[in-house]
Design an enzyme around this catalytic site. Structure first.
Site, PDB file in Angstrom:
ATOM      1  N   GLU A  55       0.826  -1.204   0.000  1.00 52.58           N
ATOM      2  CA  GLU A  55       0.000   0.000   0.000  1.00 52.58           C
ATOM      3  C   GLU A  55       0.867   1.263   0.000  1.00 52.58           C
ATOM      4  O   GLU A  55       0.600   2.223  -0.736  1.00 52.58           O
ATOM      5  CB  GLU A  55      -0.915   0.023   1.228  1.00 52.58           C
ATOM      6  CG  GLU A  55      -1.834  -1.175   1.353  1.00 52.58           C
ATOM      7  CD  GLU A  55      -1.246  -2.287   2.209  1.00 52.58           C
ATOM      8  OE1 GLU A  55      -1.983  -2.854   3.016  1.00 52.58           O
ATOM      9  OE2 GLU A  55      -0.033  -2.577   2.050  1.00 52.58           O
ATOM     10  N   CYS A  79      -1.998  -3.919   7.319  1.00 51.80           N
ATOM     11  CA  CYS A  79      -1.494  -4.268   8.652  1.00 51.80           C
ATOM     12  C   CYS A  79      -1.780  -3.156   9.652  1.00 51.80           C
ATOM     13  O   CYS A  79      -2.030  -2.005   9.298  1.00 51.80           O
ATOM     14  CB  CYS A  79      -0.001  -4.578   8.589  1.00 51.80           C
ATOM     15  SG  CYS A  79       1.038  -3.133   8.249  1.00 51.80           S
ATOM     16  N   ALA A 166       9.158 -52.102  -3.481  1.00 50.10           N
ATOM     17  CA  ALA A 166       9.027 -53.546  -3.677  1.00 50.10           C
ATOM     18  C   ALA A 166       9.435 -54.264  -2.402  1.00 50.10           C
ATOM     19  O   ALA A 166      10.003 -53.667  -1.471  1.00 50.10           O
ATOM     20  CB  ALA A 166       9.882 -53.993  -4.854  1.00 50.10           C
ATOM     21  N   SER A 171      12.892 -48.780  -4.425  1.00 52.35           N
ATOM     22  CA  SER A 171      11.790 -47.851  -4.701  1.00 52.35           C
ATOM     23  C   SER A 171      12.097 -46.884  -5.839  1.00 52.35           C
ATOM     24  O   SER A 171      11.239 -46.079  -6.208  1.00 52.35           O
ATOM     25  CB  SER A 171      11.450 -47.042  -3.440  1.00 52.35           C
ATOM     26  OG  SER A 171      12.569 -46.290  -3.017  1.00 52.35           O
ATOM     27  N   ARG A 187       9.958 -29.027  -4.591  1.00 52.90           N
ATOM     28  CA  ARG A 187      11.055 -28.885  -3.629  1.00 52.90           C
ATOM     29  C   ARG A 187      11.615 -27.462  -3.669  1.00 52.90           C
ATOM     30  O   ARG A 187      11.914 -26.863  -2.632  1.00 52.90           O
ATOM     31  CB  ARG A 187      12.181 -29.855  -3.964  1.00 52.90           C
ATOM     32  CG  ARG A 187      11.983 -31.291  -3.553  1.00 52.90           C
ATOM     33  CD  ARG A 187      13.252 -32.075  -3.883  1.00 52.90           C
ATOM     34  NE  ARG A 187      13.145 -33.484  -3.548  1.00 52.90           N
ATOM     35  CZ  ARG A 187      14.144 -34.353  -3.695  1.00 52.90           C
ATOM     36  NH1 ARG A 187      15.309 -33.941  -4.180  1.00 52.90           N
ATOM     37  NH2 ARG A 187      13.978 -35.616  -3.358  1.00 52.90           N
ATOM     38  N   ASP A 203      18.166 -44.875   0.745  1.00 55.31           N
ATOM     39  CA  ASP A 203      18.173 -44.274  -0.595  1.00 55.31           C
ATOM     40  C   ASP A 203      19.318 -43.305  -0.843  1.00 55.31           C
ATOM     41  O   ASP A 203      19.581 -42.946  -1.997  1.00 55.31           O
ATOM     42  CB  ASP A 203      16.856 -43.536  -0.845  1.00 55.31           C
ATOM     43  CG  ASP A 203      15.649 -44.466  -0.853  1.00 55.31           C
ATOM     44  OD1 ASP A 203      15.846 -45.674  -1.079  1.00 55.31           O
ATOM     45  OD2 ASP A 203      14.522 -43.984  -0.642  1.00 55.31           O
ATOM     46  N   LEU A 207      18.642 -34.607  -1.623  1.00 54.48           N
ATOM     47  CA  LEU A 207      17.707 -33.631  -1.065  1.00 54.48           C
ATOM     48  C   LEU A 207      17.895 -32.236  -1.669  1.00 54.48           C
ATOM     49  O   LEU A 207      17.672 -31.216  -1.005  1.00 54.48           O
ATOM     50  CB  LEU A 207      17.805 -33.562   0.464  1.00 54.48           C
ATOM     51  CG  LEU A 207      17.479 -34.869   1.203  1.00 54.48           C
ATOM     52  CD1 LEU A 207      17.451 -34.632   2.701  1.00 54.48           C
ATOM     53  CD2 LEU A 207      16.167 -35.469   0.728  1.00 54.48           C
ATOM     54  N   ALA A 275       6.259 -39.920   7.265  1.00 50.20           N
ATOM     55  CA  ALA A 275       5.030 -39.341   6.714  1.00 50.20           C
ATOM     56  C   ALA A 275       3.841 -39.681   7.601  1.00 50.20           C
ATOM     57  O   ALA A 275       3.001 -38.815   7.902  1.00 50.20           O
ATOM     58  CB  ALA A 275       4.802 -39.861   5.298  1.00 50.20           C
ATOM     59  N   ALA A 277       3.863 -40.402  10.760  1.00 48.68           N
ATOM     60  CA  ALA A 277       3.973 -39.733  12.054  1.00 48.68           C
ATOM     61  C   ALA A 277       3.463 -38.295  11.968  1.00 48.68           C
ATOM     62  O   ALA A 277       2.776 -37.815  12.879  1.00 48.68           O
ATOM     63  CB  ALA A 277       5.427 -39.758  12.527  1.00 48.68           C
TER      64      ALA A 277
END
Length: 350
Positions: A55, A79, A166, A171, A187, A203, A207, A275, A277
Protein backbone atom coordinates in the site's frame (compact mmCIF):
# COMPACT_ATOMS: atom_id res chain seq x y z
CA UNK A 1 -21.07 -1.10 -0.63
CA UNK A 2 -20.70 -3.94 -3.14
CA UNK A 3 -17.44 -4.49 -4.97
CA UNK A 4 -17.71 -3.02 -8.47
CA UNK A 5 -16.18 -4.14 -11.77
CA UNK A 6 -13.28 -1.69 -11.60
CA UNK A 7 -12.37 -2.99 -8.13
CA UNK A 8 -12.58 -6.61 -9.26
CA UNK A 9 -10.27 -5.86 -12.17
CA UNK A 10 -7.92 -4.01 -9.84
CA UNK A 11 -7.81 -6.99 -7.47
CA UNK A 12 -6.81 -9.30 -10.32
CA UNK A 13 -4.02 -6.87 -11.14
CA UNK A 14 -3.01 -6.62 -7.47
CA UNK A 15 -2.61 -10.40 -7.34
CA UNK A 16 -0.33 -10.23 -10.38
CA UNK A 17 1.71 -7.53 -8.68
CA UNK A 18 1.91 -9.53 -5.45
CA UNK A 19 3.51 -12.46 -7.27
CA UNK A 20 6.40 -10.17 -8.30
CA UNK A 21 7.55 -9.93 -4.70
CA UNK A 22 9.97 -12.42 -3.14
CA UNK A 23 8.86 -15.30 -0.96
CA UNK A 24 10.21 -14.98 2.53
CA UNK A 25 9.35 -14.09 6.11
CA UNK A 26 6.86 -11.49 4.86
CA UNK A 27 3.84 -12.21 2.65
CA UNK A 28 3.64 -11.36 -1.04
CA UNK A 29 1.17 -8.48 -1.32
CA UNK A 30 0.03 -6.25 -4.18
CA UNK A 31 -1.96 -3.01 -4.19
CA UNK A 32 -3.73 -0.79 -6.73
CA UNK A 33 -5.00 2.73 -6.02
CA UNK A 34 -8.14 3.74 -7.94
CA UNK A 35 -9.56 7.22 -8.44
CA UNK A 36 -13.17 7.88 -7.30
CA UNK A 37 -14.24 7.18 -10.90
CA UNK A 38 -12.33 3.89 -11.15
CA UNK A 39 -9.14 4.86 -13.03
CA UNK A 40 -5.83 3.37 -11.90
CA UNK A 41 -3.76 6.02 -10.15
CA UNK A 42 -0.86 3.90 -8.87
CA UNK A 43 0.33 0.35 -8.30
CA UNK A 44 2.70 -1.23 -5.81
CA UNK A 45 3.87 -4.46 -4.24
CA UNK A 46 6.00 -5.59 -1.35
CA UNK A 47 9.62 -5.93 -2.47
CA UNK A 48 10.91 -7.81 0.58
CA UNK A 49 11.56 -7.59 4.31
CA UNK A 50 12.35 -4.06 5.47
CA UNK A 51 10.92 -2.38 2.35
CA UNK A 52 7.63 -0.45 2.21
CA UNK A 53 4.51 -2.60 2.20
CA UNK A 54 2.43 -2.77 -0.97
CA UNK A 55 0.00 0.00 0.00
CA UNK A 56 2.79 2.39 0.93
CA UNK A 57 4.73 1.46 -2.20
CA UNK A 58 1.70 2.34 -4.32
CA UNK A 59 1.09 5.62 -2.46
CA UNK A 60 4.74 6.61 -2.96
CA UNK A 61 4.06 7.02 -6.68
CA UNK A 62 1.44 9.72 -6.05
CA UNK A 63 1.86 13.40 -5.28
CA UNK A 64 0.78 14.53 -1.80
CA UNK A 65 -3.02 14.74 -1.66
CA UNK A 66 -3.53 12.79 -4.90
CA UNK A 67 -4.99 9.80 -3.02
CA UNK A 68 -7.69 11.85 -1.27
CA UNK A 69 -11.05 10.14 -1.80
CA UNK A 70 -9.41 7.23 -3.67
CA UNK A 71 -9.90 3.47 -3.20
CA UNK A 72 -7.08 1.12 -2.22
CA UNK A 73 -7.44 -2.44 -3.56
CA UNK A 74 -5.09 -4.78 -1.66
CA UNK A 75 -4.55 -8.54 -1.64
CA UNK A 76 -4.09 -8.67 2.16
CA UNK A 77 -5.83 -6.74 4.93
CA UNK A 78 -3.72 -3.63 5.65
CA UNK A 79 -1.49 -4.27 8.65
CA UNK A 80 -2.06 -2.61 11.99
CA UNK A 81 1.32 -2.80 13.70
CA UNK A 82 4.70 -1.09 13.67
CA UNK A 83 7.68 -3.25 12.76
CA UNK A 84 10.48 -2.15 10.46
CA UNK A 85 7.74 -0.14 8.74
CA UNK A 86 4.68 1.64 10.12
CA UNK A 87 1.05 0.44 10.01
CA UNK A 88 -0.38 0.45 6.48
CA UNK A 89 -3.83 1.18 7.88
CA UNK A 90 -2.53 4.47 9.28
CA UNK A 91 -0.73 5.31 6.04
CA UNK A 92 -3.98 4.86 4.10
CA UNK A 93 -5.95 6.98 6.55
CA UNK A 94 -3.37 9.76 6.46
CA UNK A 95 -3.32 9.68 2.65
CA UNK A 96 -7.06 10.37 2.60
CA UNK A 97 -8.13 6.99 1.20
CA UNK A 98 -11.92 6.75 1.54
CA UNK A 99 -12.42 3.07 0.66
CA UNK A 100 -10.39 -0.14 0.98
CA UNK A 101 -11.11 -3.45 -0.73
CA UNK A 102 -8.94 -6.35 0.41
CA UNK A 103 -8.91 -10.06 -0.38
CA UNK A 104 -7.52 -12.10 2.53
CA UNK A 105 -7.81 -11.29 6.22
CA UNK A 106 -4.64 -10.98 8.30
CA UNK A 107 -4.86 -13.50 11.18
CA UNK A 108 -1.76 -12.16 12.96
CA UNK A 109 -2.16 -11.31 16.64
CA UNK A 110 -0.01 -8.19 16.15
CA UNK A 111 -0.46 -7.35 12.47
CA UNK A 112 -4.21 -8.03 12.24
CA UNK A 113 -6.96 -5.55 12.99
CA UNK A 114 -6.25 -3.10 10.20
CA UNK A 115 -9.79 -3.30 8.84
CA UNK A 116 -11.26 -2.32 12.19
CA UNK A 117 -8.87 0.61 12.50
CA UNK A 118 -9.86 1.79 9.03
CA UNK A 119 -13.57 1.52 9.79
CA UNK A 120 -13.10 3.43 13.05
CA UNK A 121 -11.54 6.23 10.99
CA UNK A 122 -14.59 6.36 8.71
CA UNK A 123 -13.07 4.42 5.80
CA UNK A 124 -15.45 2.12 3.89
CA UNK A 125 -14.04 -1.44 3.93
CA UNK A 126 -15.01 -4.47 1.86
CA UNK A 127 -13.33 -7.87 2.39
CA UNK A 128 -13.17 -11.20 0.61
CA UNK A 129 -12.86 -10.28 -3.08
CA UNK A 130 -10.79 -13.10 -4.71
CA UNK A 131 -9.83 -14.21 -1.21
CA UNK A 132 -9.07 -17.80 -2.19
CA UNK A 133 -6.49 -16.77 -4.79
CA UNK A 134 -4.90 -14.37 -2.31
CA UNK A 135 -4.75 -17.02 0.42
CA UNK A 136 -3.25 -19.55 -1.98
CA UNK A 137 -0.47 -17.09 -2.80
CA UNK A 138 0.55 -16.65 0.85
CA UNK A 139 -0.65 -19.96 2.30
CA UNK A 140 2.63 -20.65 4.10
CA UNK A 141 2.70 -17.21 5.71
CA UNK A 142 -0.95 -17.51 6.77
CA UNK A 143 -0.26 -20.88 8.39
CA UNK A 144 2.70 -19.46 10.28
CA UNK A 145 0.58 -16.55 11.51
CA UNK A 146 -2.42 -18.68 12.46
CA UNK A 147 -0.73 -21.76 13.92
CA UNK A 148 2.75 -20.60 14.85
CA UNK A 149 4.41 -23.27 12.71
CA UNK A 150 5.44 -23.79 9.08
CA UNK A 151 3.02 -24.89 6.39
CA UNK A 152 3.67 -28.63 5.98
CA UNK A 153 3.26 -30.70 2.82
CA UNK A 154 3.63 -34.48 2.94
CA UNK A 155 4.56 -36.18 -0.32
CA UNK A 156 4.90 -39.80 -1.28
CA UNK A 157 4.91 -41.92 -4.42
CA UNK A 158 3.08 -45.22 -4.50
CA UNK A 159 1.86 -48.04 -6.68
CA UNK A 160 -1.85 -48.38 -7.34
CA UNK A 161 -2.01 -51.00 -4.60
CA UNK A 162 -0.56 -48.58 -2.05
CA UNK A 163 3.06 -49.73 -1.88
CA UNK A 164 6.02 -47.35 -1.59
CA UNK A 165 8.61 -49.98 -2.49
CA UNK A 166 9.03 -53.55 -3.68
CA UNK A 167 9.46 -56.30 -1.10
CA UNK A 168 13.25 -56.06 -1.34
CA UNK A 169 13.08 -52.37 -0.42
CA UNK A 170 13.85 -50.93 -3.85
CA UNK A 171 11.79 -47.85 -4.70
CA UNK A 172 13.67 -46.01 -7.46
CA UNK A 173 11.78 -45.38 -9.55
CA UNK A 174 8.07 -46.08 -8.99
CA UNK A 175 7.08 -42.98 -10.95
CA UNK A 176 8.29 -41.63 -14.27
CA UNK A 177 10.35 -38.57 -15.33
CA UNK A 178 7.41 -36.14 -15.44
CA UNK A 179 6.41 -36.92 -11.87
CA UNK A 180 10.00 -36.65 -10.64
CA UNK A 181 10.40 -33.27 -12.38
CA UNK A 182 7.23 -32.07 -10.65
CA UNK A 183 8.66 -33.14 -7.28
CA UNK A 184 11.84 -31.14 -7.89
CA UNK A 185 9.82 -28.06 -8.84
CA UNK A 186 7.86 -28.32 -5.62
CA UNK A 187 11.06 -28.89 -3.63
CA UNK A 188 12.39 -25.60 -5.03
CA UNK A 189 9.35 -23.79 -3.61
CA UNK A 190 9.96 -25.09 -0.08
CA UNK A 191 12.17 -23.67 2.66
CA UNK A 192 13.08 -27.10 4.05
CA UNK A 193 12.90 -30.73 2.90
CA UNK A 194 12.51 -33.36 5.62
CA UNK A 195 13.30 -37.08 5.64
CA UNK A 196 13.84 -39.78 8.25
CA UNK A 197 17.14 -41.49 8.89
CA UNK A 198 15.70 -44.66 7.37
CA UNK A 199 15.30 -42.94 4.01
CA UNK A 200 18.81 -41.47 4.23
CA UNK A 201 20.33 -44.90 4.86
CA UNK A 202 18.19 -46.77 2.31
CA UNK A 203 18.17 -44.27 -0.60
CA UNK A 204 21.05 -41.85 0.11
CA UNK A 205 19.10 -38.88 -1.31
CA UNK A 206 20.82 -35.60 -2.19
CA UNK A 207 17.71 -33.63 -1.06
CA UNK A 208 18.40 -30.94 -3.65
CA UNK A 209 15.97 -29.32 -6.08
CA UNK A 210 17.17 -29.92 -9.63
CA UNK A 211 16.24 -29.03 -13.18
CA UNK A 212 17.61 -32.04 -15.02
CA UNK A 213 21.10 -32.31 -13.54
CA UNK A 214 21.34 -28.60 -12.73
CA UNK A 215 20.69 -27.30 -9.23
CA UNK A 216 17.72 -24.98 -8.95
CA UNK A 217 18.67 -21.43 -7.81
CA UNK A 218 16.59 -21.89 -4.64
CA UNK A 219 17.46 -24.88 -2.47
CA UNK A 220 15.48 -26.10 0.56
CA UNK A 221 17.38 -26.73 3.77
CA UNK A 222 17.81 -30.51 4.28
CA UNK A 223 16.39 -31.81 7.57
CA UNK A 224 16.85 -35.31 8.97
CA UNK A 225 14.76 -36.71 11.83
CA UNK A 226 15.69 -39.91 13.67
CA UNK A 227 18.05 -41.51 16.14
CA UNK A 228 20.19 -43.44 13.67
CA UNK A 229 23.47 -41.88 12.59
CA UNK A 230 23.63 -40.32 9.14
CA UNK A 231 26.69 -41.74 7.34
CA UNK A 232 29.64 -39.38 7.00
CA UNK A 233 29.63 -39.83 3.22
CA UNK A 234 25.87 -39.32 2.80
CA UNK A 235 24.98 -37.29 -0.29
CA UNK A 236 23.00 -34.75 1.72
CA UNK A 237 26.17 -33.71 3.53
CA UNK A 238 27.27 -32.15 0.23
CA UNK A 239 24.07 -30.09 0.02
CA UNK A 240 24.48 -26.31 -0.57
CA UNK A 241 22.89 -25.75 2.86
CA UNK A 242 24.12 -27.18 6.15
CA UNK A 243 21.74 -30.04 7.09
CA UNK A 244 19.73 -29.90 10.30
CA UNK A 245 19.56 -33.08 12.41
CA UNK A 246 16.92 -33.84 15.06
CA UNK A 247 17.32 -36.85 17.33
CA UNK A 248 13.80 -36.78 18.74
CA UNK A 249 10.39 -38.39 18.25
CA UNK A 250 8.56 -35.23 19.21
CA UNK A 251 7.64 -33.68 15.87
CA UNK A 252 6.13 -30.63 17.58
CA UNK A 253 9.61 -29.81 18.93
CA UNK A 254 11.07 -30.11 15.43
CA UNK A 255 8.34 -27.98 13.88
CA UNK A 256 8.67 -25.31 16.56
CA UNK A 257 12.42 -25.08 16.00
CA UNK A 258 12.02 -24.82 12.23
CA UNK A 259 9.48 -22.02 12.77
CA UNK A 260 11.92 -20.23 15.08
CA UNK A 261 14.53 -20.42 12.31
CA UNK A 262 12.19 -18.57 9.94
CA UNK A 263 11.26 -21.64 7.90
CA UNK A 264 7.68 -21.26 6.67
CA UNK A 265 7.22 -23.99 4.06
CA UNK A 266 8.22 -27.58 4.78
CA UNK A 267 8.24 -30.50 2.34
CA UNK A 268 8.12 -33.97 3.94
CA UNK A 269 9.71 -36.49 1.57
CA UNK A 270 9.58 -39.62 3.68
CA UNK A 271 9.71 -42.40 4.20
CA UNK A 272 6.45 -44.07 5.23
CA UNK A 273 7.20 -43.98 8.97
CA UNK A 274 7.92 -40.25 9.02
CA UNK A 275 5.03 -39.34 6.71
CA UNK A 276 2.66 -41.36 8.88
CA UNK A 277 3.97 -39.73 12.05
CA UNK A 278 3.29 -36.23 10.73
CA UNK A 279 -0.23 -37.23 9.66
CA UNK A 280 -0.94 -38.89 13.01
CA UNK A 281 0.28 -35.75 14.81
CA UNK A 282 -2.15 -33.54 12.83
CA UNK A 283 0.77 -31.55 11.43
CA UNK A 284 -0.14 -31.72 7.74
CA UNK A 285 -1.65 -28.95 5.61
CA UNK A 286 -1.27 -30.52 2.17
CA UNK A 287 -0.90 -34.05 0.82
CA UNK A 288 0.74 -34.93 -2.51
CA UNK A 289 0.30 -38.53 -3.66
CA UNK A 290 2.02 -39.57 -6.88
CA UNK A 291 0.18 -42.64 -8.20
CA UNK A 292 2.05 -44.93 -10.59
CA UNK A 293 0.19 -47.51 -12.78
CA UNK A 294 2.08 -50.46 -11.30
CA UNK A 295 1.29 -53.21 -8.80
CA UNK A 296 3.91 -54.28 -6.27
CA UNK A 297 2.15 -56.28 -3.55
CA UNK A 298 4.10 -57.14 -0.43
CA UNK A 299 4.25 -55.42 2.91
CA UNK A 300 6.00 -52.10 2.18
CA UNK A 301 3.00 -49.81 2.47
CA UNK A 302 3.14 -46.12 1.59
CA UNK A 303 1.71 -45.32 5.05
CA UNK A 304 1.88 -47.15 8.35
CA UNK A 305 0.02 -46.28 11.56
CA UNK A 306 -1.74 -42.91 11.29
CA UNK A 307 -3.88 -43.29 14.42
CA UNK A 308 -7.06 -44.50 12.69
CA UNK A 309 -8.54 -47.29 14.83
CA UNK A 310 -11.92 -47.46 13.05
CA UNK A 311 -13.44 -46.41 9.74
CA UNK A 312 -15.33 -43.70 11.59
CA UNK A 313 -11.99 -42.17 12.55
CA UNK A 314 -10.68 -42.12 8.97
CA UNK A 315 -8.71 -39.03 8.06
CA UNK A 316 -10.71 -37.49 5.25
CA UNK A 317 -9.08 -35.49 2.48
CA UNK A 318 -10.47 -32.89 0.14
CA UNK A 319 -8.94 -33.40 -3.31
CA UNK A 320 -8.01 -30.06 -4.84
CA UNK A 321 -6.55 -31.35 -8.10
CA UNK A 322 -5.89 -34.47 -10.16
CA UNK A 323 -2.84 -33.78 -12.32
CA UNK A 324 -1.70 -36.19 -15.08
CA UNK A 325 2.09 -36.47 -15.22
CA UNK A 326 3.11 -38.74 -18.06
CA UNK A 327 1.85 -42.21 -17.17
CA UNK A 328 1.38 -41.17 -13.52
CA UNK A 329 -1.25 -39.10 -11.72
CA UNK A 330 -0.73 -36.63 -8.89
CA UNK A 331 -3.49 -36.24 -6.30
CA UNK A 332 -3.25 -32.89 -4.49
CA UNK A 333 -5.37 -32.64 -1.37
CA UNK A 334 -5.68 -31.26 2.12
CA UNK A 335 -7.19 -32.59 5.35
CA UNK A 336 -10.93 -31.97 5.37
CA UNK A 337 -11.75 -29.65 8.29
CA UNK A 338 -14.13 -31.10 10.82
CA UNK A 339 -17.29 -29.19 11.73
CA UNK A 340 -16.46 -25.78 13.10
CA UNK A 341 -12.92 -25.77 11.68
CA UNK A 342 -13.63 -24.14 8.32
CA UNK A 343 -10.70 -21.87 7.62
CA UNK A 344 -12.43 -19.60 5.12
CA UNK A 345 -12.25 -15.97 6.12
CA UNK A 346 -14.97 -13.61 5.10
CA UNK A 347 -15.94 -10.27 6.55
CA UNK A 348 -18.90 -8.09 5.79
CA UNK A 349 -18.80 -4.71 4.12
CA UNK A 350 -19.31 -1.35 5.69
Amino acid sequence: MAVNEAERTAMSRALELASLGPRGANPQVGAVILSPTGEVLAEGWHHGAGTPHAEVDALSHLAPGAAHGATAVVTLEPCNHTGRTGPCSVALIEAGISRVVYAAADPGAESGGGAERLRDAGVSVDAGEQAEAARDLIADWLTAQRLGRPQITVKWAQSLDGRAAADDGTSQWITGPAARADVHRRRSEADAIVVGTGTVIADNPALTARIGETLHPHQPVPVVIGSRTTPADAALRRHPHQPLFYDTRDLHVVVADLHARGIQKVFIEGGPTLASAFIAADLVDQVLVYLAPVLLGGHRLALTDIAVPTIAAARRLTIDEWLPLGADVLAVGHPTPSSGEDKNENEGAS
